[in-house]
Scaffold this motif. Sequence first.
Motif, short mmCIF file in Angstrom:
data_model
loop_
_atom_site.label_atom_id
_atom_site.label_comp_id
_atom_site.label_asym_id
_atom_site.label_seq_id
_atom_site.Cartn_x
_atom_site.Cartn_y
_atom_site.Cartn_z
N SER A 176 0.72 -1.15 0.13
CA SER A 176 0.07 -0.01 0.01
C SER A 176 0.66 1.27 -0.08
N SER A 177 1.86 1.40 0.73
CA SER A 177 2.83 2.44 0.94
C SER A 177 3.42 2.76 -0.32
N ALA A 206 1.14 4.18 -2.99
CA ALA A 206 1.16 5.54 -2.73
C ALA A 206 2.30 6.17 -2.98
N ASN A 253 2.24 6.84 -6.76
CA ASN A 253 0.91 7.38 -7.22
C ASN A 253 1.47 8.89 -7.18
N VAL A 264 6.32 10.86 1.30
CA VAL A 264 5.51 9.55 1.19
C VAL A 264 6.71 8.42 1.04
N GLY A 288 -3.32 4.89 -6.84
CA GLY A 288 -3.98 5.20 -5.51
C GLY A 288 -4.81 4.59 -5.13
N SER A 326 -3.71 1.52 -3.32
CA SER A 326 -3.23 2.02 -2.06
C SER A 326 -4.19 2.05 -1.16
N THR A 362 -7.01 10.25 -4.64
CA THR A 362 -6.27 8.98 -4.60
C THR A 362 -5.01 9.00 -3.79
N SER A 363 -4.48 10.16 -3.63
CA SER A 363 -3.01 10.34 -2.94
C SER A 363 -3.03 10.44 -1.62
N MET A 392 -5.30 6.94 1.11
CA MET A 392 -4.64 5.71 2.07
C MET A 392 -4.28 6.16 3.41
N TYR A 393 -3.56 7.41 3.72
CA TYR A 393 -3.33 7.76 4.93
C TYR A 393 -4.24 8.08 5.89
#
Length: 349
Positions: free
Chosen positions: A58-59, A62, A65, A95, A194, A197, A249-250, A253-254
């Motif tokens: 996932s990271s 990201a 992305n 990131v 994105g 992620s 999308t950026s 995830m966070y």
Amino acid sequence: MDLPTETCNFKSDWAANGLTFILIPGLCLSYAPQLLRIIRAGTSIGFSPWFLLLGSTSSAAAMFNLITLQFPVIRCCTQISFGKCFEQTAGVFQVGTQWFLFSMILVLYMLYYPPNLKYIQLGIDTHDARPIHHVRTKLQSSEWRLSVIVSWIVFLHLAIITLTTFVLLVDSPPSPDPTLPYPPQITLWATFLGVTSGLLAAVQYAPQIIRTYHLKLVGALSIPMMVMQSPGGIVMAISIAMRPGADWTSWMMYAVSAVMQACLLIMCLAWKIRQRRLGIDDFGRPLGETAEAPIEEATSTPSEEEDGVSIVIEGEVDDEAAREDTPLLKSRSVVHRGGVLGWIQGLGK
């Protein structure tokens, strides 16, 4: 290839820059307790391999992305000053730092995986005065085998998305239309990274939450790291959303990770209270023991005698909830009753 001057005419966003320059050292500070905890404890027991797989991929997604979306900004670094370049691409460093530090947890997890849990051991009991004789086999335990597979998947995933991103960005010239800064294939790839992620992050903490729930122990997890990162994840999402070229999308995830991590933190705090009540530490050892590793000795289970010899297979981690009056992290013992069918049955347990 020179870019149009107006394309590289960036305005400074002091709010976004301030958040980024606070978050980068903040990330290092927040991950430090977790990395040091694994090293000092000498064990990584308590982590879920699935959690590490989902978090690493996932990271990485990201990171690429944002690299993809900010590539027009990165290209401008040939025409603007170093300070301006670093200012505009600081989100990529941000990131990238998060990906690197999480990947280091996976590296330490593999390096400090308990050696006695990597392979199945045979405990041969001759039912006489001699103690049980332990024989180490070449058969890998199921969780260690899964951990090795996870490491390879993470490596291959990183290699594939790195190569794909590089090929797409190099072969795609900048769009002459200022209203369409990215070619369609770049937009699709960035959206894919994105969304991937975000989806991985949405389920990233589920395996770890389930594992921690069943262990009823904190294990090698670091509560100080989660205390810092749970609110920090929201701040990081806001910071990424403010970067030029970034979209939902950026930062999704966070934000999702921060909420899930807060749930894990609450569970670990509850287990801390429970551990204190039972008089055990984070690894299930009675308080006051000086051993640096969690309890690893297997407890034998009743077995059938065959020619006066019983064979006990050891080396698996018991993920089932243990009784409150016993240590919660022990190797699982499985009786091997002899014969091919018994051997297969023992491996399947």
